[in-house]
Each structure stands twice: as structure tokens, then as C-alpha cells.
Enzyme design. Structure first.
Site, PDB file in Angstrom:
ATOM      1  N   ASN A  85       0.870  -1.168   0.000  1.00 23.96           N
ATOM      2  CA  ASN A  85       0.000   0.000   0.000  1.00 23.96           C
ATOM      3  C   ASN A  85       0.912   1.224   0.000  1.00 23.96           C
ATOM      4  O   ASN A  85       1.859   1.292   0.791  1.00 23.96           O
ATOM      5  CB  ASN A  85      -0.902   0.011   1.238  1.00 23.96           C
ATOM      6  CG  ASN A  85      -1.927  -1.120   1.206  1.00 23.96           C
ATOM      7  OD1 ASN A  85      -2.411  -1.481   0.136  1.00 23.96           O
ATOM      8  ND2 ASN A  85      -2.240  -1.686   2.354  1.00 23.96           N
ATOM      9  N   GLN A  92      -2.096   3.153   2.971  1.00 32.35           N
ATOM     10  CA  GLN A  92      -0.952   2.937   3.867  1.00 32.35           C
ATOM     11  C   GLN A  92      -1.203   3.640   5.198  1.00 32.35           C
ATOM     12  O   GLN A  92      -1.518   4.838   5.233  1.00 32.35           O
ATOM     13  CB  GLN A  92       0.339   3.464   3.221  1.00 32.35           C
ATOM     14  CG  GLN A  92       1.571   3.118   4.031  1.00 32.35           C
ATOM     15  CD  GLN A  92       2.876   3.525   3.357  1.00 32.35           C
ATOM     16  OE1 GLN A  92       2.882   4.104   2.264  1.00 32.35           O
ATOM     17  NE2 GLN A  92       3.986   3.236   4.023  1.00 32.35           N
ATOM     18  N   HIS A  98       6.503  -1.962   4.035  1.00 31.31           N
ATOM     19  CA  HIS A  98       6.153  -3.349   4.351  1.00 31.31           C
ATOM     20  C   HIS A  98       5.443  -3.976   3.171  1.00 31.31           C
ATOM     21  O   HIS A  98       4.640  -3.333   2.493  1.00 31.31           O
ATOM     22  CB  HIS A  98       5.289  -3.438   5.617  1.00 31.31           C
ATOM     23  CG  HIS A  98       4.098  -2.544   5.614  1.00 31.31           C
ATOM     24  ND1 HIS A  98       4.168  -1.196   5.909  1.00 31.31           N
ATOM     25  CD2 HIS A  98       2.785  -2.791   5.340  1.00 31.31           C
ATOM     26  CE1 HIS A  98       2.967  -0.661   5.832  1.00 31.31           C
ATOM     27  NE2 HIS A  98       2.110  -1.603   5.477  1.00 31.31           N
TER      28      HIS A  98
END
Ligand code: AMP
Ligand code: ZN
Length: 112
Positions: A85, A92, A98
Site C-alpha cells: 500500500n 498505507q 512493508h
């Protein structure tokens, strides 16, 4: 103490269910799983987002993808999703890079 929760996890100062770790990345279970298997792969180095990646990070990002692939294989996942994201508008919430590894569904997951 760092203000970044994922830096704290990477440093072992905050708890996480760690699935894999090496000198460059840590993989741990998402605390609010969105799939039967939901693992996050993060770099130990703080990078906020895909939007902040530099050319020099290319090997690191490729390593993150490879770690996710190996985790999926070890768990015999027939199929899975790998998601970044990017930015608030992209969903996000945590601004430490990540890679989401999602899988373990019994039926084909379909599209996003
Ligand atoms: P994103 O929306 O891409 O920023 O995803 C952040 C993810 O981090 C979400 O799926 C959260 O459930 C997960 N998360 C937040 N805090 C923690 C934590 N302390 N340990 C594990 N996962 C977390
Ligand atoms: Zn961080």
C-alpha cells in the site's frame, strides 16, 4: 525510543510473532490479519514507503519479495497476494515500508 513501531519490531524492542529474520529484513504476523495467513515483510532499515525508494534500494526490495515467496512456498500456499500500500490514499497506515503476504484461502481469492 523510536516513534516508528516497525523500527521497534525490527530492533526486537516491540513484540511480534516473527516468522523469519536475517540481516536485512524481518517477517512477522500482522496483528489484524486480513487473510488466514497474513505476514508482513519489512526492511530493518527505515524507509517510509515505496514512494521514497531510491535506486540503491532495488536489491533490498527484491530480497523482500524473495523472502515472501519463500515463506509462501514453505507454507505450501497454492496462491497468494503480495501487496504494497503506497501513501495515505493508497491505504498505507504505517509509514515504514512493508510487503503484505496474504494467502491461505480455501477458494480462489479473486481480484482486489
Ligand atoms: P498498511 O495499511 O499497508 O500500512 O498496513 C499496516 C499493517 O500493519 C496493517 O495490516 C496492520 O494490521 C498492521 N500492524 C499495525 N501494527 C502492527 C503491529 N504492532 N504488529 C503487527 N502488525 C501491525
Ligand atoms: Zn521505521
Amino acid at each position: 525510543m523510536s516513534e516508528c513501531i516497525f523500527c521497534e519490531i525490527a530492533a526486537g524492542r516491540s513484540p511480534a510473532s516473527v516468522e523469519y529474520e536475517d540481516e536485512r529484513v524481518v517477517a512477522f504476523q500482522d496483528i489484524y490479519p486480513k487473510a488466514p495467513l497474513h505476514i508482513l515483510v519489512i526492511p530493518k532499515k527505515h524507509i517510509s514507503s515505496v514512494a521514497d525508494l531510491e535506486e540503491a534500494d532495488a536489491d533490498l526490495v527484491s530480497h523482500m519479495v524473495f523472502v515472501a515467496k519463500k515463506l509462501a512456498e514453505q507454507r505450501h500456499l497454492a496462491g497468494y497476494k503480495l501487496i504494497f500500500n503506497v501513501g495515505k490514499e493508497g491505504g498505507q497506515i504505517i509509514f515504514h515500508l512493508h510487503l503484505h503476504l496474504l494467502g491461505g484461502w480455501e477458494k480462489p481469492a479473486g481480484e482486489i
